[in-house]
Enzyme design. Structure first.
Site, PDB file in Angstrom:
ATOM      1  N   ARG A 104      -7.904   1.510   5.435  1.00 32.51           N
ATOM      2  CA  ARG A 104      -7.446   1.065   3.750  1.00 32.51           C
ATOM      3  C   ARG A 104      -8.376  -0.006   2.717  1.00 32.51           C
ATOM      4  NH1 ARG A 104      -2.258  -3.392   6.124  1.00 32.51           N
ATOM      5  NH2 ARG A 104      -4.398  -4.428   6.017  1.00 32.51           N
ATOM      6  N   THR A 108      -6.407  -2.695  -2.746  1.00 32.41           N
ATOM      7  CA  THR A 108      -5.173  -1.934  -2.961  1.00 32.41           C
ATOM      8  C   THR A 108      -4.500  -1.600  -1.844  1.00 32.41           C
ATOM      9  OG1 THR A 108      -5.695   0.097  -3.021  1.00 32.41           O
ATOM     10  CG2 THR A 108      -6.373  -0.413  -4.320  1.00 32.41           C
ATOM     11  N   ASP A 200      -7.247  -7.512  13.416  1.00 34.55           N
ATOM     12  CA  ASP A 200      -7.758  -6.297  12.737  1.00 34.55           C
ATOM     13  C   ASP A 200      -8.300  -5.227  14.697  1.00 34.55           C
ATOM     14  OD1 ASP A 200      -9.752  -4.953  10.272  1.00 34.55           O
ATOM     15  OD2 ASP A 200      -9.712  -4.076  12.142  1.00 34.55           O
ATOM     16  N   ASP A 203     -11.220  -3.616  14.874  1.00 36.63           N
ATOM     17  CA  ASP A 203     -12.225  -4.589  14.952  1.00 36.63           C
ATOM     18  C   ASP A 203     -12.082  -5.146  16.720  1.00 36.63           C
ATOM     19  OD1 ASP A 203     -13.139  -4.382  12.313  1.00 36.63           O
ATOM     20  OD2 ASP A 203     -12.552  -6.128  11.550  1.00 36.63           O
TER      21      ASP A 203
HETATM   22  C1  PRP Z   1      -5.457  -0.542   9.960  1.00 37.99           C
HETATM   23  C2  PRP Z   1      -4.682   0.427  11.279  1.00 37.99           C
HETATM   24  C3  PRP Z   1      -3.674   1.360  10.451  1.00 37.99           C
HETATM   25  C4  PRP Z   1      -3.730   0.519   9.402  1.00 37.99           C
HETATM   26  C5  PRP Z   1      -1.882   0.166   8.995  1.00 37.99           C
HETATM   27  O1  PRP Z   1      -6.159   0.318  10.307  1.00 37.99           O
HETATM   28  O2  PRP Z   1      -5.002   0.823  12.336  1.00 37.99           O
HETATM   29  O3  PRP Z   1      -4.381   2.018  10.112  1.00 37.99           O
HETATM   30  O4  PRP Z   1      -4.649  -0.205   9.055  1.00 37.99           O
HETATM   31  O5  PRP Z   1      -1.942  -0.308   7.750  1.00 37.99           O
HETATM   32  P1  PRP Z   1      -0.683   0.385   6.596  1.00 37.99           P
HETATM   33  O6  PRP Z   1       0.276   0.208   7.168  1.00 37.99           O
HETATM   34  O7  PRP Z   1      -0.733  -1.003   5.705  1.00 37.99           O
HETATM   35  O8  PRP Z   1      -1.402   1.198   6.572  1.00 37.99           O
HETATM   36  P2  PRP Z   1      -7.708   0.510   8.974  1.00 37.99           P
HETATM   37  O9  PRP Z   1      -7.301   0.574   7.709  1.00 37.99           O
HETATM   38  O10 PRP Z   1      -8.172  -0.986   8.982  1.00 37.99           O
HETATM   39  O11 PRP Z   1      -8.650   1.010   9.432  1.00 37.99           O
HETATM   40  P3  PRP Z   1      -9.861   1.180  10.864  1.00 37.99           P
HETATM   41  O12 PRP Z   1      -8.555   1.355  12.146  1.00 37.99           O
HETATM   42  O13 PRP Z   1     -10.949   2.012  11.137  1.00 37.99           O
HETATM   43  O14 PRP Z   1     -10.260  -0.048  11.253  1.00 37.99           O
HETATM   44  N1  URA Z   2      -4.075  -2.913  10.246  1.00 36.89           N
HETATM   45  C1  URA Z   2      -4.864  -3.902  10.900  1.00 36.89           C
HETATM   46  O1  URA Z   2      -5.444  -3.086  12.344  1.00 36.89           O
HETATM   47  N2  URA Z   2      -4.287  -5.074  11.938  1.00 36.89           N
HETATM   48  C2  URA Z   2      -2.896  -5.609  11.360  1.00 36.89           C
HETATM   49  O2  URA Z   2      -2.461  -6.644  11.322  1.00 36.89           O
HETATM   50  C3  URA Z   2      -2.973  -4.894  10.132  1.00 36.89           C
HETATM   51  C4  URA Z   2      -3.481  -3.531   9.479  1.00 36.89           C
END
Ligand code: PRP
Ligand code: URA
Length: 209
Positions: A104, A108, A200, A203
């Site tokens: 993400r 945005t 997160d 993380d």
């Molecule tokens: C997180 C999560 C989803 C997304 C959800 O990933 O694992 O993929 O956010 O958010 P959304 O419904 O608003 O799209 P992130 O983009 O943080 O990436 P990561 O898993 O690499 O930390």
């Molecule tokens: N991605 C995450 O990892 N946590 C949230 O709460 C939303 C998006």
């Protein structure tokens, strides 16, 4: 309209509560996600068709049941979805695993695509997309669309914690995709994080910040 399956088994709720706590270690978080993923997978596969099969036990012949129909592909959304793969694979050991990379954008909150590697016969399989967090729904919708563009016609979405906003978006854009989740939380905050959520997920699984 796609069905929302809220999988609120006591074992799942208990484990999820530990995961949500801010002081839960990376090791415990990862292990619990693995355990819950297998339990969620149990519900995701509940309607798989079975057929009769004649077998012999050490004592006599009998008619057993065997899963029939389409094969399965598990598709985690990177990174956090990786934390759900082992649990699902222990349930469906013959499944193939594809990967879709999306992150993400911090400003945005829209998903940015960076990777895709899928089994060659993905369109012939039941696809289980896994991602612990369904927040705005942008990542899930993009992953579903990518798979539909590859010809997939049978897609399920397996999440751990979902926001009402994300559920509504998936249901509106992809009414044929059932959602399986262990919790429906309250809302999103100004950074599009789920409240109360668990922070997160990526993380917390990988120990990054
Ligand atoms: C997180 C999560 C989803 C997304 C959800 O990933 O694992 O993929 O956010 O958010 P959304 O419904 O608003 O799209 P992130 O983009 O943080 O990436 P990561 O898993 O690499 O930390
Ligand atoms: N991605 C995450 O990892 N946590 C949230 O709460 C939303 C998006």
């Amino acid at each position: 309209m796609a069905t929302l399956h809220l999988v609120d088994h006591p074992m799942i709720q208990h484990k999820l509560t530990i995961m949500r706590k801010k002081d839960t270690s990376t090791k415990d978080f990862r292990e619990l996600l693995n355990e819950i993923s297998m339990l969620l997978g149990y519900e995701v596969t509940r309607d798989f068709p079975v057929c009769d099969v004649e077998i012999e036990t050490p004592l006599q012949k009998m008619t057993g049941k065997e899963i029939t129909g389409k094969k399965v592909a598990i598709v985690p959304i990177l990174r956090a979805g990786l934390g759900m793969v082992d649990g699902l694979v222990s349930l469906v050991p013959v499944a193939k695993v594809g990967h879709i990379g999306l992150y993400r954008d911090e400003t945005t909150h829209k998903p940015v695509f960076y990777y895709c590697k899928l089994p060659l016969d993905i369109e012939q399989r039941i696809v289980i997309i896994c991602d612990p967090m369904l927040a705005t729904g942008g990542s899930a919708c993009d992953a579903i669309q990518l798979l539909k563009d590859k010809g997939c016609a049978s897609i399920r979405l397996m999440c751990l914690v979902s926001a009402p906003e994300g559920i509504a978006k998936v249901q509106q854009e992809h009414p044929d995709v059932d959602i399986y989740t262990a919790a429906v939380d309250t809302c999103l905050n100004e950074h599009a994080y789920i409240l109360p959520g668990l922070g997160d997920a990526g993380d917390r699984i990988f120990g990054t910040k």
